[in-house]
Scaffold this motif. Structure first.
Motif, PDB file in Angstrom:
ATOM      1  N   GLU A 317       0.834  -1.205   0.000  1.00  0.00           N
ATOM      2  CA  GLU A 317       0.000   0.000   0.000  1.00  0.00           C
ATOM      3  C   GLU A 317       0.871   1.258   0.000  1.00  0.00           C
ATOM      4  OE1 GLU A 317      -1.839  -3.273   2.524  1.00  0.00           O
ATOM      5  OE2 GLU A 317       0.013  -2.112   2.627  1.00  0.00           O
ATOM      6  N   LEU A 318       1.885   1.259   0.865  1.00  0.00           N
ATOM      7  CA  LEU A 318       2.795   2.402   0.937  1.00  0.00           C
ATOM      8  C   LEU A 318       3.627   2.517  -0.335  1.00  0.00           C
ATOM      9  CD1 LEU A 318       4.137   4.734   2.446  1.00  0.00           C
ATOM     10  CD2 LEU A 318       5.688   3.068   3.501  1.00  0.00           C
ATOM     11  N   ALA A 319       4.140   1.395  -0.839  1.00  0.00           N
ATOM     12  CA  ALA A 319       4.976   1.416  -2.036  1.00  0.00           C
ATOM     13  C   ALA A 319       4.227   1.995  -3.230  1.00  0.00           C
ATOM     14  CB  ALA A 319       5.475   0.005  -2.353  1.00  0.00           C
ATOM     15  N   ILE A 320       2.980   1.569  -3.409  1.00  0.00           N
ATOM     16  CA  ILE A 320       2.179   2.078  -4.526  1.00  0.00           C
ATOM     17  C   ILE A 320       1.899   3.566  -4.344  1.00  0.00           C
ATOM     18  CG2 ILE A 320      -0.080   1.944  -5.656  1.00  0.00           C
ATOM     19  CD1 ILE A 320      -0.066  -1.062  -4.990  1.00  0.00           C
ATOM     20  N   ALA A 321       1.550   3.976  -3.116  1.00  0.00           N
ATOM     21  CA  ALA A 321       1.243   5.382  -2.849  1.00  0.00           C
ATOM     22  C   ALA A 321       2.451   6.273  -3.117  1.00  0.00           C
ATOM     23  CB  ALA A 321       0.769   5.546  -1.407  1.00  0.00           C
ATOM     24  N   VAL A 322       3.634   5.823  -2.690  1.00  0.00           N
ATOM     25  CA  VAL A 322       4.851   6.613  -2.904  1.00  0.00           C
ATOM     26  C   VAL A 322       5.187   6.696  -4.387  1.00  0.00           C
ATOM     27  CG1 VAL A 322       7.352   6.655  -2.518  1.00  0.00           C
ATOM     28  CG2 VAL A 322       5.808   6.136  -0.625  1.00  0.00           C
ATOM     29  N   ALA A 323       5.085   5.573  -5.097  1.00  0.00           N
ATOM     30  CA  ALA A 323       5.411   5.559  -6.525  1.00  0.00           C
ATOM     31  C   ALA A 323       4.473   6.468  -7.312  1.00  0.00           C
ATOM     32  CB  ALA A 323       5.349   4.131  -7.053  1.00  0.00           C
ATOM     33  N   ILE A 324       3.182   6.433  -6.984  1.00  0.00           N
ATOM     34  CA  ILE A 324       2.221   7.270  -7.702  1.00  0.00           C
ATOM     35  C   ILE A 324       2.434   8.742  -7.379  1.00  0.00           C
ATOM     36  CG2 ILE A 324      -0.227   7.887  -7.835  1.00  0.00           C
ATOM     37  CD1 ILE A 324      -0.886   4.919  -7.566  1.00  0.00           C
ATOM     38  N   ALA A 325       2.672   9.047  -6.088  1.00  0.00           N
ATOM     39  CA  ALA A 325       2.871  10.442  -5.687  1.00  0.00           C
ATOM     40  C   ALA A 325       4.120  11.039  -6.309  1.00  0.00           C
ATOM     41  CB  ALA A 325       2.950  10.531  -4.163  1.00  0.00           C
TER      42      ALA A 325
END
Length: 366
Positions: A317-325
C-alpha cells in the motif's frame, strides 16, 4: 493444512494433529488458497471489464490512501489483533534474538537484497527497477498479520514486530530511499539517482490507518471483553464468532486491490513477467533464509514463522502510494508496486503451507 486457528482461540497449546484439524475446518478455511486466487481473478476481471471502475475506486481516498483498501485491512486485521494477549507482550520484547534479528533482516538485509535483485534483473528498465526498490523499502505492517496467523505463528510476537516495523518505517523510509535511489547508484557508477517525494507525515498517516486503527480496536476489544466476560469466555465464546471475518476482510481487500489495478496489470503482461521474476526470487530468499536463521539461533517454531513472514512481506500500500505520488499513476515505478501484491499474495499463501509442513519437523525435533 491451512487453518485460521479459531479452534485454538481458547488456548495457546499446540494445535491438534493435522488430520483432525483438516476434518473440522470450514469450507472457507479448507479451500482458502482457491478463494484467494478466485478473489484475484474477480478483481482483475472487474478492473478490466467495467469501464471507469478503477478511477471510481481511486477517488474514494483520504490523504492519498484508498479507503476501500483501508476498510478491508481493518476487517482483516481486527479479529487477529483481538486475539493477541497484550499482557504477554513483555515476553516478546525480552527476546533479544528475535528483536535484533527482525531489525537487521527488515532494515538492513531486506532493502539490500531487493536493490541487488532490481539491478540484476532490471538493469535495462530503470523505471521498473526504481519501483521494485521502493517495494523493498516498504516493510510489511499489515497483511503479514494474517499470514502469520494462518501459519500458526506467535500472535504476540507478530504484534510487537509489526509495531516495531511501523516506527522504523516512519523514521527510516525516507533515509533509505535517499541511500538506495540517490546516493548508492552514483557511488557505484550506476548512473543518476532518483529522489522520492514523500514526507514523514504521509508515511505516519499510512501507518496509523493500516496498523494503528485495527491495533487500537483489537486492544480495546480484548480489554473490555475480558473485563465483562472474563478471559475464558472471551476466548471460547466471543473470538470464534469474529474469527472468520479476518478471511472475509482478506478476500475483500484482494478484490478491491486488483480491481483498482486490473487494467494496468492485464494490459502489460510481458512487463509484469519481467517485474515478477526478481520478486519471486526475493520472497524465496527472504522467507527461506529467515526461517533457517530462526531455526539456527534456537527460536521455537511459532516465533521462527513470525520472523520469516515479517521479513518476506512488504507494505505494498505504501509502495504504490509513494510511486504514484512521486512518478505518476501511469509510471513504470507505479506498475512495479502494483505487481508486488500480484506476486506476494499467492507466494506467501504457498509459504503458509510450507511453514505448516515444517512445523511438524520442529515438533519432532523438540
Amino acid at each position: 493444512m491451512l487453518m485460521t486457528r479459531t479452534e485454538e482461540a481458547a488456548t495457546s497449546a499446540p494445535a491438534p494433529a493435522e488430520h483432525g484439524v483438516v476434518a473440522g475446518l470450514s469450507t472457507l478455511d479448507r479451500y482458502l488458497a482457491v478463494w484467494i486466487l478466485a478473489a484475484m481473478a474477480v478483481g482483475l476481471g472487474l478492473g478490466r471489464l467495467i469501464p471507469g471502475l478503477d478511477d471510481a475506486l481511486a477517488k474514494v481516498e483520504l490523504g492519498g490512501i484508498s479507503l476501500p483498501i483501508a476498510l478491508g485491512l481493518l476487517i482483516m486485521m481486527y479479529p487477529v489483533l483481538a486475539k493477541v494477549r497484550y499482557d504477554k507482550l513483555d515476553a516478546v520484547t525480552g527476546d533479544r534474538k528475535l528483536m535484533v534479528s527482525s531489525l537487521v533482516i527488515n532494515w538492513l538485509i531486506g532493502p539490500a537484497v531487493m536493490f541487488a535483485l532490481a539491478w540484476i534483473f532490471l538493469a535495462d528498465l530503470p523505471e521498473y527497477r526504481t519501483g521494485l526498490i521502493i517495494v523493498g523499502l516498504a516493510r510489511c505492517i499489515a497483511m503479514v498479520i494474517i499470514w502469520n496467523d494462518l501459519a500458526c505463528g506467535d500472535r504476540e510476537a507478530a504484534a510487537v514486530l509489526v509495531a516495531l516495523n511501523s516506527v522504523f518505517q516512519v523514521l527510516a523510509f525516507g533515509l533509505l530511499g535517499w541511500f538506495y535511489l540517490d546516493l548508492l547508484p552514483g557511488r557505484l557508477g550506476l548512473g543518476d539517482g532518483e529522489h522520492l517525494d514523500i514526507s514523514m507525515g504521509k508515511i505516519a498517516l499510512n501507518v496509523v490507518i493500516f496498523l494503528g486503527v485495527p491495533l487500537l480496536a483489537g486492544f480495546l476489544t480484548r480489554r473490555i471483553g475480558e473485563q465483562k466476560l472474563g478471559r475464558e469466555r472471551y476466548e471460547t465464546d466471543f473470538l470464534p464468532k469474529i474469527g472468520p471475518w479476518a478471511l472475509y476482510g482478506l478476500l475483500f481487500t484482494i478484490v478491491i486491490l486488483f480491481a483498482l489495478q486490473g487494467k494496468t496489470i492485464t494490459s502489460q503482461p510481458l512487463d509484469v513477467v519481467r517485474i515478477a521474476l526478481p520478486l519471486l526470487v526475493y520472497f524465496a530468499v527472504m522467507w527461506f533464509g529467515t526461517f533457517l536463521l530462526g531455526k539456527a539461533i534456537g527460536l521455537a517454531y511459532d516465533r521462527t514463522a513470525t520472523l520469516a513472514f515479517t521479513a518476506a512481506g512488504n507494505n505494498f500500500e505504501l509502495a504504490i502510494a509513494v510511486a504514484i505520488a512521486t512518478f505518476g499513476v501511469t509510471s513504470g515505478q507505479a506498475l512495479s508496486g502494483v505487481v508486488g501484491p500480484l506476486i506476494e499474495v499467492p507466494v506467501l499463501v504457498a509459504l503458509v503451507y510450507v511453514s505448516l509442513a515444517w512445523r511438524r519437523k520442529f515438533a519432532s525435533a523438540a
